[in-house]
Design an enzyme around this catalytic site. Structure first.
Site, PDB file in Angstrom:
ATOM      1  N   GLN A  25      41.726  35.707  29.550  1.00  0.00           N
ATOM      2  CA  GLN A  25      42.435  34.457  29.898  1.00  0.00           C
ATOM      3  C   GLN A  25      41.846  33.835  31.169  1.00  0.00           C
ATOM      4  O   GLN A  25      41.546  32.642  31.205  1.00  0.00           O
ATOM      5  CB  GLN A  25      43.927  34.751  30.108  1.00  0.00           C
ATOM      6  CG  GLN A  25      44.753  33.494  30.347  1.00  0.00           C
ATOM      7  CD  GLN A  25      46.141  33.776  30.919  1.00  0.00           C
ATOM      8  OE1 GLN A  25      46.480  34.910  31.244  1.00  0.00           O
ATOM      9  NE2 GLN A  25      46.937  32.739  31.045  1.00  0.00           N
ATOM     10  N   ARG A  49      33.838  42.944  24.516  1.00  0.00           N
ATOM     11  CA  ARG A  49      33.810  42.255  23.208  1.00  0.00           C
ATOM     12  C   ARG A  49      33.009  40.958  23.357  1.00  0.00           C
ATOM     13  O   ARG A  49      32.948  40.378  24.439  1.00  0.00           O
ATOM     14  CB  ARG A  49      35.221  41.962  22.706  1.00  0.00           C
ATOM     15  CG  ARG A  49      36.028  41.159  23.704  1.00  0.00           C
ATOM     16  CD  ARG A  49      37.476  40.953  23.292  1.00  0.00           C
ATOM     17  NE  ARG A  49      38.197  40.385  24.422  1.00  0.00           N
ATOM     18  CZ  ARG A  49      38.975  39.319  24.382  1.00  0.00           C
ATOM     19  NH1 ARG A  49      39.186  38.707  23.248  1.00  0.00           N
ATOM     20  NH2 ARG A  49      39.567  38.868  25.459  1.00  0.00           N
ATOM     21  N   ASP A  62      30.787  47.772  28.724  1.00  0.00           N
ATOM     22  CA  ASP A  62      32.027  48.533  28.915  1.00  0.00           C
ATOM     23  C   ASP A  62      32.045  48.933  30.388  1.00  0.00           C
ATOM     24  O   ASP A  62      31.142  49.634  30.845  1.00  0.00           O
ATOM     25  CB  ASP A  62      32.030  49.762  27.997  1.00  0.00           C
ATOM     26  CG  ASP A  62      33.331  50.557  28.131  1.00  0.00           C
ATOM     27  OD1 ASP A  62      34.048  50.417  29.161  1.00  0.00           O
ATOM     28  OD2 ASP A  62      33.633  51.325  27.198  1.00  0.00           O
ATOM     29  N   ILE A  63      33.058  48.504  31.106  1.00  0.00           N
ATOM     30  CA  ILE A  63      33.075  48.698  32.551  1.00  0.00           C
ATOM     31  C   ILE A  63      33.133  50.184  32.931  1.00  0.00           C
ATOM     32  O   ILE A  63      32.830  50.560  34.062  1.00  0.00           O
ATOM     33  CB  ILE A  63      34.247  47.884  33.182  1.00  0.00           C
ATOM     34  CG1 ILE A  63      34.026  47.689  34.671  1.00  0.00           C
ATOM     35  CG2 ILE A  63      35.598  48.494  32.888  1.00  0.00           C
ATOM     36  CD1 ILE A  63      32.755  47.013  35.032  1.00  0.00           C
ATOM     37  N   TYR A 152      49.744  50.035  34.868  1.00  0.00           N
ATOM     38  CA  TYR A 152      48.976  48.875  35.346  1.00  0.00           C
ATOM     39  C   TYR A 152      49.225  48.655  36.842  1.00  0.00           C
ATOM     40  O   TYR A 152      48.289  48.511  37.633  1.00  0.00           O
ATOM     41  CB  TYR A 152      49.413  47.656  34.526  1.00  0.00           C
ATOM     42  CG  TYR A 152      48.857  46.319  34.976  1.00  0.00           C
ATOM     43  CD1 TYR A 152      47.501  46.037  34.907  1.00  0.00           C
ATOM     44  CD2 TYR A 152      49.714  45.308  35.430  1.00  0.00           C
ATOM     45  CE1 TYR A 152      47.005  44.787  35.283  1.00  0.00           C
ATOM     46  CE2 TYR A 152      49.229  44.061  35.801  1.00  0.00           C
ATOM     47  CZ  TYR A 152      47.867  43.811  35.729  1.00  0.00           C
ATOM     48  OH  TYR A 152      47.388  42.580  36.099  1.00  0.00           O
ATOM     49  N   LYS A 156      46.654  49.002  40.012  1.00  0.00           N
ATOM     50  CA  LYS A 156      46.350  47.886  40.921  1.00  0.00           C
ATOM     51  C   LYS A 156      46.655  48.264  42.373  1.00  0.00           C
ATOM     52  O   LYS A 156      45.905  47.906  43.280  1.00  0.00           O
ATOM     53  CB  LYS A 156      47.134  46.628  40.522  1.00  0.00           C
ATOM     54  CG  LYS A 156      46.658  45.977  39.229  1.00  0.00           C
ATOM     55  CD  LYS A 156      45.280  45.349  39.388  1.00  0.00           C
ATOM     56  CE  LYS A 156      44.801  44.699  38.104  1.00  0.00           C
ATOM     57  NZ  LYS A 156      43.413  44.214  38.171  1.00  0.00           N
ATOM     58  N   ILE A 182      49.799  34.139  35.295  1.00  0.00           N
ATOM     59  CA  ILE A 182      48.959  32.939  35.209  1.00  0.00           C
ATOM     60  C   ILE A 182      49.284  32.186  33.916  1.00  0.00           C
ATOM     61  O   ILE A 182      49.281  32.766  32.827  1.00  0.00           O
ATOM     62  CB  ILE A 182      47.458  33.308  35.234  1.00  0.00           C
ATOM     63  CG1 ILE A 182      47.120  34.182  36.456  1.00  0.00           C
ATOM     64  CG2 ILE A 182      46.595  32.048  35.195  1.00  0.00           C
ATOM     65  CD1 ILE A 182      47.306  33.523  37.804  1.00  0.00           C
TER      66      ILE A 182
HETATM   67  P1  NAD Z   1      42.768  39.550  29.810  1.00  0.00           P
HETATM   68  O1  NAD Z   1      43.442  40.707  29.179  1.00  0.00           O
HETATM   69  O2  NAD Z   1      42.954  38.206  29.211  1.00  0.00           O
HETATM   70  O3  NAD Z   1      41.205  39.819  29.914  1.00  0.00           O
HETATM   71  C1  NAD Z   1      40.675  41.073  30.281  1.00  0.00           C
HETATM   72  C2  NAD Z   1      39.307  41.195  29.678  1.00  0.00           C
HETATM   73  O4  NAD Z   1      38.826  42.508  29.971  1.00  0.00           O
HETATM   74  C3  NAD Z   1      39.306  41.040  28.147  1.00  0.00           C
HETATM   75  O5  NAD Z   1      38.394  40.036  27.755  1.00  0.00           O
HETATM   76  C4  NAD Z   1      38.881  42.415  27.636  1.00  0.00           C
HETATM   77  O6  NAD Z   1      38.064  42.364  26.473  1.00  0.00           O
HETATM   78  C5  NAD Z   1      38.117  42.967  28.829  1.00  0.00           C
HETATM   79  N1  NAD Z   1      38.061  44.430  28.831  1.00  0.00           N
HETATM   80  C6  NAD Z   1      39.020  45.308  28.446  1.00  0.00           C
HETATM   81  N2  NAD Z   1      38.547  46.573  28.539  1.00  0.00           N
HETATM   82  C7  NAD Z   1      37.278  46.480  29.005  1.00  0.00           C
HETATM   83  C8  NAD Z   1      36.273  47.428  29.316  1.00  0.00           C
HETATM   84  N3  NAD Z   1      36.471  48.752  29.131  1.00  0.00           N
HETATM   85  N4  NAD Z   1      35.081  46.998  29.754  1.00  0.00           N
HETATM   86  C9  NAD Z   1      34.853  45.655  29.919  1.00  0.00           C
HETATM   87  N5  NAD Z   1      35.759  44.708  29.629  1.00  0.00           N
HETATM   88  C10 NAD Z   1      36.952  45.123  29.180  1.00  0.00           C
HETATM   89  O7  NAD Z   1      43.185  39.534  31.351  1.00  0.00           O
HETATM   90  P2  NAD Z   1      43.207  38.296  32.350  1.00  0.00           P
HETATM   91  O8  NAD Z   1      44.560  37.724  32.277  1.00  0.00           O
HETATM   92  O9  NAD Z   1      42.031  37.442  32.137  1.00  0.00           O
HETATM   93  O10 NAD Z   1      43.096  39.082  33.720  1.00  0.00           O
HETATM   94  C11 NAD Z   1      41.888  39.202  34.439  1.00  0.00           C
HETATM   95  C12 NAD Z   1      42.176  40.019  35.681  1.00  0.00           C
HETATM   96  O11 NAD Z   1      43.175  39.352  36.455  1.00  0.00           O
HETATM   97  C13 NAD Z   1      42.710  41.424  35.398  1.00  0.00           C
HETATM   98  O12 NAD Z   1      42.177  42.313  36.326  1.00  0.00           O
HETATM   99  C14 NAD Z   1      44.206  41.270  35.599  1.00  0.00           C
HETATM  100  O13 NAD Z   1      44.784  42.468  36.010  1.00  0.00           O
HETATM  101  C15 NAD Z   1      44.250  40.233  36.692  1.00  0.00           C
HETATM  102  N6  NAD Z   1      45.529  39.509  36.702  1.00  0.00           N
HETATM  103  C16 NAD Z   1      45.848  38.667  35.682  1.00  0.00           C
HETATM  104  C17 NAD Z   1      47.070  37.999  35.694  1.00  0.00           C
HETATM  105  C18 NAD Z   1      47.477  37.073  34.588  1.00  0.00           C
HETATM  106  O14 NAD Z   1      48.637  36.616  34.573  1.00  0.00           O
HETATM  107  N7  NAD Z   1      46.593  36.719  33.663  1.00  0.00           N
HETATM  108  C19 NAD Z   1      47.952  38.214  36.756  1.00  0.00           C
HETATM  109  C20 NAD Z   1      47.611  39.113  37.764  1.00  0.00           C
HETATM  110  C21 NAD Z   1      46.366  39.729  37.740  1.00  0.00           C
HETATM  111  C1  AKB Z   2      51.041  40.859  33.457  1.00  0.00           C
HETATM  112  O1  AKB Z   2      52.124  40.357  33.128  1.00  0.00           O
HETATM  113  O2  AKB Z   2      50.718  42.037  33.244  1.00  0.00           O
HETATM  114  C2  AKB Z   2      50.077  40.000  34.237  1.00  0.00           C
HETATM  115  C3  AKB Z   2      50.269  40.209  35.695  1.00  0.00           C
HETATM  116  C4  AKB Z   2      51.342  39.514  36.398  1.00  0.00           C
HETATM  117  O3  AKB Z   2      49.544  40.967  36.287  1.00  0.00           O
HETATM  118  N1  AKB Z   2      50.266  38.652  33.845  1.00  0.00           N
END
Ligand code: NAD
Ligand code: AKB
Length: 329
Positions: A25, A49, A62-63, A152, A156, A182
């Site tokens: 996202q 992916r 793959d991280i 999770y 973090k 977000i």
């Molecule tokens: P998301 O789930 O949409 O995207 C995560 C991506 O990581 C995916 O494309 C997935 O394919 C990839 N992934 C999963 N396992 C993997 C691996 N082993 N190796 C490589 N890639 C891998 O998440 P997002 O919402 O885009 O979040 C991005 C970052 O921001 C994350 O660290 C998340 O914790 C943080 N975050 C997001 C939000 C939110 O609301 N979206 C809020 C707080 C923090």
């Molecule tokens: C979740 O709900 O897991 C995320 C976040 C707030 O980290 N959107």
């Protein structure tokens, strides 16, 4: 091109940028923004992916694969890493061990490679998931009790401390924010507890009722994607000496409940209907806080959000309708 505080200082230098988890996202929009500012030829997107469509340099990574990550950082002479790959809160609870491996081994691999190959800056998104029912619920302070209760959140919170450790011990310039939920219209969220605040707009625009998996009075901190991208870019562009929080900065945009977002949407769709069917995600949401004190971010690197609930709602609905029209063309 949008203008961001201090960005011109960064773009004058020769940079090579690596993004992990770039197809998610946030990653898909951050990748596009960084390509716009720095140029596509110096931004390498990676993910486990393949992307829906390739718009620039991309590699499967793959991280958890430390060797391949280190090779990429060395071979491309990477100067900045945006480490987004992670498993989010709700999905994480379905397989805690796997979540720990991806989130913790992944971060460790990034920090170690950054140290070994002199990466200049690392961005690490933390989350409001680091908080718990032991944390002050309203206007949550920067330095406070954490004790998260999801895998999770635990990953973090530990990750924040590891970032601080690598800064103090090895001088790695890691910068981090605790993102709220977000909200965005381009790419679907990846399995979080705040996902309802995206799904609800899709339902409204498709003129379908929405079944909300949280209670109507569940107040959570949220941020609109353009503000999240700007926060990331501005934090990374700020002078090193201004970054005084080396765990993770509190970051706020707005706070609302499902009932309040529903009311905001009904201004545009008066017939829109909602019903509440809380599931396991309610417990996760109840363990998080309601509003955030982000005064340190405002002070240190002049953070300021632009969107409130009404502005975000108008923008989400307008953009989702544009996308809907394009689908039928
Ligand atoms: P998301 O789930 O949409 O995207 C995560 C991506 O990581 C995916 O494309 C997935 O394919 C990839 N992934 C999963 N396992 C993997 C691996 N082993 N190796 C490589 N890639 C891998 O998440 P997002 O919402 O885009 O979040 C991005 C970052 O921001 C994350 O660290 C998340 O914790 C943080 N975050 C997001 C939000 C939110 O609301 N979206 C809020 C707080 C923090
Ligand atoms: C979740 O709900 O897991 C995320 C976040 C707030 O980290 N959107």
């Amino acid at each position: 091109m949008l203008s961001y505080r201090n960005l011109e200082v960064l773009t004058m230098k020769k940079e090579f940028i690596l993004i992990t988890g770039a197809n998610g996202q946030i990653g898909s929009e951050l990748t596009a923004a960084l390509r716009e500012y720095y140029g596509s030829e110096v931004v390498l997107a990676t993910d486990i992916r393949p992307p829906a469509e390739e718009n620039g340099l991309f590699e499967i990574l793959d991280i958890r694969d430390q060797q391949r990550l280190a090779e990429i950082i060395r071979d491309f002479k990477v100067t900045q890493v945006y480490h987004l790959a992670a498993i989010l809160s709700a999905k994480g609870e379905t397989n805690p061990r796997w979540t720990w491996q991806v989130n913790m081994e992944g971060l460790f691999n990034v920090l170690e490679s950054a140290r070994q190959h002199q990466v200049e800056k690392v961005f690490y998104p933390s989350s409001i998931a680091v908080f718990s029912d032991k944390t002050p619920r309203n206007n949550t302070p920067q330095h406070t009790i954490l004790h998260p209760t999801t895998v999770y959140g635990i990953s973090k919170a530990a990750g924040e401390d590891w970032c601080n450790y690598y800064f103090l011990k090895y001088g790695v310039d890691v910068r981090s924010v605790r993102f709220p939920g977000i909200v965005s219209y381009l790419h679907p969220p990846g399995g979080g507890t705040t996902d309802y605040a995206v799904e609800i707009y899709h339902a409204a625009v498709e003129e379908k009722p929405y079944y909300c998996f949280l209670r109507e009075d569940t107040r959570l901190p949220m941020l609109y994607m353009p503000d999240a991208i700007r926060a990331t870019v501005e934090l990374m562009a700020a002078p090193r000496e201004q970054i005084r929080v080396r765990t993770s900065y509190n970051l706020a945009g707005m706070s609302f409940t499902p009932a309040e977002i529903y009311d905001a949407i009904r201004v545009h769709y008066p017939a829109f209907q909602i019903s509440y069917q809380p599931d396991f995600r309610q417990q996760i949401a109840d363990s998080w806080t309601s509003s955030i004190d982000d005064s340190m971010a405002r002070k240190d690197w002049e953070w300021e959000p632009e969107f409130n609930l009404e502005q975000m709602t108008a923008d989400m609905i307008s953009n989702l309708n544009k996308l809907k029209t394009l689908q039928y063309v």
